[in-house]
Design a protein around this motif. Sequence first.
Motif, PDB file in Angstrom:
ATOM      1  N   MET A   1       0.842  -1.204   0.000  1.00  0.00           N
ATOM      2  CA  MET A   1       0.000   0.000   0.000  1.00  0.00           C
ATOM      3  C   MET A   1       0.876   1.253   0.000  1.00  0.00           C
ATOM      4  SD  MET A   1      -3.244   0.104  -0.223  1.00  0.00           S
ATOM      5  CE  MET A   1      -4.232   1.540  -0.530  1.00  0.00           C
ATOM      6  N   THR A   2       1.937   1.250   0.834  1.00  0.00           N
ATOM      7  CA  THR A   2       2.833   2.409   0.879  1.00  0.00           C
ATOM      8  C   THR A   2       3.478   2.628  -0.483  1.00  0.00           C
ATOM      9  OG1 THR A   2       3.305   1.693   3.097  1.00  0.00           O
ATOM     10  CG2 THR A   2       4.655   3.486   2.246  1.00  0.00           C
ATOM     11  N   ASP A   3       3.887   1.469  -1.089  1.00  0.00           N
ATOM     12  CA  ASP A   3       4.513   1.552  -2.409  1.00  0.00           C
ATOM     13  C   ASP A   3       3.556   2.156  -3.422  1.00  0.00           C
ATOM     14  OD1 ASP A   3       6.698   0.486  -1.362  1.00  0.00           O
ATOM     15  OD2 ASP A   3       6.471  -1.514  -2.261  1.00  0.00           O
ATOM     16  N   LEU A   4       2.302   1.706  -3.314  1.00  0.00           N
ATOM     17  CA  LEU A   4       1.297   2.180  -4.258  1.00  0.00           C
ATOM     18  C   LEU A   4       1.110   3.691  -4.114  1.00  0.00           C
ATOM     19  CD1 LEU A   4      -1.007   1.583  -6.296  1.00  0.00           C
ATOM     20  CD2 LEU A   4      -2.527   1.378  -4.333  1.00  0.00           C
ATOM     21  N   ARG A   5       0.989   4.127  -2.862  1.00  0.00           N
ATOM     22  CA  ARG A   5       0.804   5.566  -2.620  1.00  0.00           C
ATOM     23  C   ARG A   5       1.982   6.367  -3.160  1.00  0.00           C
ATOM     24  NH1 ARG A   5      -0.377   7.229   3.253  1.00  0.00           N
ATOM     25  NH2 ARG A   5      -0.794   9.238   2.322  1.00  0.00           N
ATOM     26  N   ASP A 171      -3.382  14.115  -0.902  1.00  0.00           N
ATOM     27  CA  ASP A 171      -2.737  15.116  -0.067  1.00  0.00           C
ATOM     28  C   ASP A 171      -3.183  15.129   1.386  1.00  0.00           C
ATOM     29  OD1 ASP A 171      -0.757  16.098  -1.554  1.00  0.00           O
ATOM     30  OD2 ASP A 171      -1.781  17.914  -2.222  1.00  0.00           O
ATOM     31  N   GLY A 172      -3.948  14.160   1.787  1.00  0.00           N
ATOM     32  CA  GLY A 172      -4.247  14.072   3.207  1.00  0.00           C
ATOM     33  C   GLY A 172      -5.616  14.577   3.576  1.00  0.00           C
ATOM     34  N   ALA A 180      -6.664   5.191   2.898  1.00  0.00           N
ATOM     35  CA  ALA A 180      -5.391   4.504   2.643  1.00  0.00           C
ATOM     36  C   ALA A 180      -4.542   4.451   3.905  1.00  0.00           C
ATOM     37  CB  ALA A 180      -4.642   5.213   1.520  1.00  0.00           C
ATOM     38  N   ALA A 181      -4.542   5.562   4.675  1.00  0.00           N
ATOM     39  CA  ALA A 181      -3.752   5.616   5.904  1.00  0.00           C
ATOM     40  C   ALA A 181      -4.284   4.604   6.931  1.00  0.00           C
ATOM     41  CB  ALA A 181      -3.799   7.033   6.477  1.00  0.00           C
ATOM     42  N   GLU A 188      -3.120  -7.312   9.603  1.00  0.00           N
ATOM     43  CA  GLU A 188      -3.092  -7.997   8.307  1.00  0.00           C
ATOM     44  C   GLU A 188      -4.472  -8.493   7.891  1.00  0.00           C
ATOM     45  OE1 GLU A 188      -0.506 -11.651   6.864  1.00  0.00           O
ATOM     46  OE2 GLU A 188       0.690 -10.116   7.911  1.00  0.00           O
ATOM     47  N   GLU A 189      -5.182  -9.034   8.898  1.00  0.00           N
ATOM     48  CA  GLU A 189      -6.508  -9.592   8.637  1.00  0.00           C
ATOM     49  C   GLU A 189      -7.466  -8.505   8.162  1.00  0.00           C
ATOM     50  OE1 GLU A 189      -9.803 -11.900  11.275  1.00  0.00           O
ATOM     51  OE2 GLU A 189      -7.696 -11.998  11.932  1.00  0.00           O
ATOM     52  N   ARG A 190      -7.404  -7.370   8.873  1.00  0.00           N
ATOM     53  CA  ARG A 190      -8.303  -6.257   8.489  1.00  0.00           C
ATOM     54  C   ARG A 190      -7.914  -5.661   7.135  1.00  0.00           C
ATOM     55  NH1 ARG A 190     -11.169  -3.194  13.048  1.00  0.00           N
ATOM     56  NH2 ARG A 190     -11.506  -4.864  14.529  1.00  0.00           N
ATOM     57  N   GLN A 191      -6.616  -5.635   6.884  1.00  0.00           N
ATOM     58  CA  GLN A 191      -6.153  -5.142   5.571  1.00  0.00           C
ATOM     59  C   GLN A 191      -6.742  -5.991   4.448  1.00  0.00           C
ATOM     60  OE1 GLN A 191      -1.945  -4.895   4.705  1.00  0.00           O
ATOM     61  NE2 GLN A 191      -1.765  -2.949   5.800  1.00  0.00           N
TER      62      GLN A 191
END
Lengths: 206, 278
Positions: A1-5, A171-172, A180-181, A188-191
């Motif tokens: 997800m971080t990579d995607l953002r 931009d937050g 996303a944050a 992991e399960e909730r993700q």
Amino acid sequence: MTDLRAAVAAGVLGAEDGYRGLLRATVEVARAIFHAKASSVLLLDEEADELVFEAVAGEGSDSLLGQRFPSSTGVAGWVLVTRQPLVIDDLTQDTRFSRTAAESTGYVPRGLMAVPLLVDDRVLGVLEVLDRPNVEPFSLAEMDLLGLFGNQAAIALDLLQRARRARAALDGEGELARFAARLENASEERQAAGLELLRALEQLLD
Amino acid sequence: MSVLAHESEEELPAWSLPASAGESIRLPSDWPERVTREWAWGGATGAGVRVCVLDSGVELDHPLVGTVQRSVAVSKSGDEITVADDTAGDLCGHGTACAGIIRSIAPECELTSVRVLGAGYTGSAAVLIAGLEWAIEQGFDIVNMSLSTTKKQYVDRLHELADAAYFKRTVLIASAHNMPVESFPWRFAAVVSVGSHESPDPFVVYANPRPPVEFFARGLNVEIAWVGGATINATGNSFATPHIAGICALILSKHRELTPFQLKSVLHLTATNVGGGA
């Protein structure tokens, strides 16, 4: 997800600078192609239902920027609503137009070319070219050139408008960024459950 | 919608024709061996033909336009669209220009203005459709549409209306787009679509062997009527379209019986590149 953002953010980085630069370049090139005294881009503000002068090159450039008027009035409004490009000479004969132009800029154009900025079935605004030199009679080839250039400008503007919206979302402040944050910090399960939900939403929207 | 409901009011065979009924629907066929402009519109003035200008309004009492029989404006408030008589004239100049061109070719035709501009961009396609529905309901002979829309959600309805008009003997004459976009209604086979040529002769018409643009008419540096009683020069397919509308008004005033299909055939046969002008 971080990579995607990070990837999306990098893709839209500089969208704002690029946007202003593209608008400026569009009116400057339009003015140069037709050896005209001035050129402007009016973009549609759908929420306010108004046309806004977003870029102006040449005569009237200082006073016109940011000026707004109702989206379906005047020649620009007609071009926007009907999607038809127009070329008009002897505009000084139109007292209503001349008075408005003189009051807002002190500059009254003699001739006007206007073309809608179209992308798929949407119209982004209108490109105007004012006072091309009168040495050669106007030709249909110039009309086609205006249409082609308007088309290119519209495609470029649309790309940058999308990038701007993507950046605003990241931009937050936007809901997408908050989501996303939260997803990033979840277990992991909730993700996994969240991503499952996203995929379902995507299917729904297709 | 009501337009589609009153398509066939006469008792005619609709879906099949018995062998014995052929004679009962015999149609007049007095076309000459060679259709000439003289036969098509020689001596015609447009008298008795009702032409509707779907546009930005028409300035009343403009010297190049003359009498406008009726002016209505289509407006939108919330979800409600209304068509009402109107005295505000022209919000742009464009409708006056189209009306002036039609009048210059068919001096005695009857002109009606339907303003579909001014209600804001957001409702513009819905207002355009409502204006066209009204025009078809009123049974005009010709509707000049120097405009188009790109909104795909309105394409089906526009298509239905174009077909309804065709079968009600209302000829829609629509400006083609000289830009690389999909727009309507000019692409429909039921309308007469018009692009521009560069000749200054208002009666030079070319039939295009490669549609969807079917005809080219005068659209370059045209002297046109404008707001404030003014006359200016303009270029665009918008101004080619009313040239064809005017010529159609001439033809229909001389040959009232022509259907849109036949009218298009006459336009084709009298086109400059098909041997017209003779």
